[in-house]
Write an enzyme that holds these catalytic residues in place. Structure first.
Site, short mmCIF file in Angstrom:
data_model
loop_
_atom_site.label_atom_id
_atom_site.label_comp_id
_atom_site.label_asym_id
_atom_site.label_seq_id
_atom_site.Cartn_x
_atom_site.Cartn_y
_atom_site.Cartn_z
N GLY A 70 0.81 -1.20 0.00
CA GLY A 70 0.00 0.00 0.00
C GLY A 70 0.85 1.26 0.00
O GLY A 70 0.34 2.36 0.22
N THR A 100 4.02 -3.90 6.22
CA THR A 100 4.16 -2.45 6.39
C THR A 100 2.95 -1.80 7.05
O THR A 100 3.09 -0.87 7.83
CB THR A 100 4.27 -1.77 4.99
OG1 THR A 100 4.95 -2.64 4.10
CG2 THR A 100 5.00 -0.44 5.08
N ARG A 164 10.81 2.76 6.34
CA ARG A 164 9.42 2.49 6.72
C ARG A 164 9.32 1.88 8.12
O ARG A 164 8.23 1.58 8.58
CB ARG A 164 8.78 1.54 5.71
CG ARG A 164 8.67 2.11 4.31
CD ARG A 164 8.42 1.01 3.28
NE ARG A 164 9.58 0.13 3.17
CZ ARG A 164 9.62 -0.98 2.44
NH1 ARG A 164 8.54 -1.38 1.80
NH2 ARG A 164 10.71 -1.72 2.37
N HIS A 225 15.14 -11.03 4.27
CA HIS A 225 15.58 -10.16 3.15
C HIS A 225 17.11 -9.99 3.15
O HIS A 225 17.62 -8.99 2.64
CB HIS A 225 14.92 -8.77 3.21
CG HIS A 225 13.45 -8.75 3.45
ND1 HIS A 225 12.59 -9.62 2.84
CD2 HIS A 225 12.67 -7.95 4.25
CE1 HIS A 225 11.34 -9.37 3.24
NE2 HIS A 225 11.37 -8.38 4.10
N ARG A 228 18.93 -8.83 0.00
CA ARG A 228 18.35 -7.70 -0.75
C ARG A 228 19.36 -6.72 -1.29
O ARG A 228 19.07 -5.96 -2.22
CB ARG A 228 17.30 -6.98 0.08
CG ARG A 228 17.82 -6.19 1.24
CD ARG A 228 16.67 -5.59 2.04
NE ARG A 228 15.83 -4.74 1.22
CZ ARG A 228 14.51 -4.61 1.38
NH1 ARG A 228 13.89 -5.27 2.32
NH2 ARG A 228 13.84 -3.79 0.63
N ASP A 286 8.09 -14.10 0.55
CA ASP A 286 7.52 -12.76 0.73
C ASP A 286 6.31 -12.59 -0.19
O ASP A 286 6.01 -11.50 -0.68
CB ASP A 286 8.58 -11.67 0.44
CG ASP A 286 8.31 -10.37 1.20
OD1 ASP A 286 7.40 -10.32 2.04
OD2 ASP A 286 9.03 -9.37 0.92
N SER A 290 4.09 -6.15 -1.64
CA SER A 290 4.37 -5.26 -2.75
C SER A 290 5.90 -5.18 -2.83
O SER A 290 6.58 -5.22 -1.82
CB SER A 290 3.77 -3.88 -2.51
OG SER A 290 4.37 -3.28 -1.39
ZN ZN Z 1 9.59 -7.52 4.80
#
Ligand code: ZN
Length: 390
Positions: A70, A100, A164, A225, A228, A286, A290
């Site tokens: 989102g 999130t 975030r 992650h 990443r 995951d 998003s």
């Molecule tokens: Zn995550």
């Protein structure tokens, strides 16, 4: 209900050889060189698995089952997982997380979705909380959630090192970890803290400081992650050398690779080359997350959807492209998450475990048949059981 799988090569995930396997209701009843059925025996389905590899059903320990994201406003809230997103990907056990958005995505909704997926045929647990600290739990307390609610097995995903995240302090993380630990100890569950690690250069610092300053063990944390970006990956190797768990995320977009994300199959090879023990490494998809793409000023450029199907694709790539033996690569989505998350009936093929099985075509390791709790969900690569709204 009896199902006999004959002539398959069994990877438990360690190699057991060519064996017959009898499913009794929801469990693996017997594994033997040869199981013969007397003539006119009661209702039994026999499946010839000649030319197939029989492996444990996959565990995906980090999926946004109620949708996630989102970050591009309300219309970018991602959709819920559907049953066949999991079963067609060989996934028979899922751990749901919020992510999130801890405001419009709630624990009640997460648990209801987990129960829905179970009614449709697979196994599903959840973690309590979301990115933000203090955690929004179901009952108001982390330990109460874990002790009193069957579906809740730990905490997650709490975000660190990310724009975030709510930038939790060492003290806040220590309190979360000890509540999770007590909850786990008193209920026989894992009580682990699944930590979302973002792109910031603080990396794993917060959780490492908790481990240094308190006697909370490093394995109380389950950071995800890790692949990443290249700098986090190097920190992940250091963290694993201290005995920590490292989880790689299989969902990605090509641009992330251009920016230095480490492909899971290659990352697995690298960690093994660095003498990290396989038991410390897991993959998760995951799924339904998003995958947002931000520019250097933190502005959202666009987003894609995480997919559960990437989970086994990366294990397959580890075998076919990196030359990692199947029985080793399989562990990151079977035995290892089962052990880390204390899912005692999952992740291995042995008598008494849940009859969650995947039959792979031997020639190309593609998914042929999937059993979840003894029920055939996928046959010849096609879903024969669908979700309620599919
Ligand atoms: Zn995550």
């Amino acid at each position: 209900m009896l199902t006999l799988i004959k002539n398959g090569e069994i990877y438990a995930p360690h190699y057991l050889g060519k064996k017959d396997l009898l499913i009794v209701d929801q469990k693996i009843g017997f594994i033997s060189e040869q199981i013969t059925i007397p003539e006119n025996f009661v209702d039994i389905t026999v499946l010839d698995a000649e030319g197939k590899l029989v492996v444990p059903g996959f565990i995906d320990a980090h999926v946004h089952i109620t949708g996630g994201g989102g970050e591009g406003s309300f219309h970018t809230r991602t959709p819920e997982l559907q049953l066949t997103d999991a079963t067609l990907s060989g996934v028979t056990t899922i751990i749901g997380v919020i992510g999130t958005d801890g405001t419009t995505r709630t624990m009640s909704n997460l648990i209801a979705k987990a129960r829905g997926l179970e009614e449709e045929g697979i196994t599903c647990f959840v973690q309590t909380g979301s990115y933000q600290v203090p955690l929004k739990t179901l009952t108001g307390k982390i330990e109460d959630d874990i002790i009193l609610v069957d579906k809740i097995i730990g905490v997650g995903e709490v975000a660190i090192a990310d724009h975030r995240s709510s930038q939790p302090t060492v003290e806040e993380m220590a309190k979360i970890a000890s509540a999770a630990r007590i909850g786990g100890l008193l209920s026989g569950k894992a009580g682990i803290v699944n930590v979302h690690v973002g792109d910031s250069y603080d990396h794993l610092k917060v959780i490492e400081e908790v481990v240094e300053r308190t006697d909370i063990p490093i394995r109380q944390f389950y950071p995800t992650h890790i692949n990443r970006n290249p700098h986090l990956f190097e920190e992940g190797i250091r963290f694993a050398k201290k005995g920590g768990y490292v989880d790689f995320t299989t969902s990605t977009i090509p641009k992330f690779f251009d920016e230095g994300e480490v492909k899971c199959s290659i990352g697995l090879k690298r960690m093994l080359d660095m003498q990290i023990d396989i038991s410390q490494i897991t993959f998760t998809s995951d799924g339904q997350a998003s995958l947002p793409d931000f520019d250097e000023f933190g502005e959202l450029l666009g987003l894609k959807l995480g997919k559960v199907e990437t989970l086994f694709k990366e294990v397959r790539a580890a075998v076919l492209e990196e030359g990692i033996p199947l029985e080793v690569a399989l562990r990151v989505i079977t035995q290892n998450p089962a052990t880390i998350l204390k899912l005692n009936k999952k992740g291995m093929i042995s008598e008494g475990k849940d009859a969650d099985l995947v039959l792979l075509n031997k020639e190309d390791y593609s998914i042929n048949t999937v059993f979840a709790l003894g029920k055939r969900m996928v046959e010849d690569g096609k879903a024969i059981v669908k979700g309620t709204f599919e």
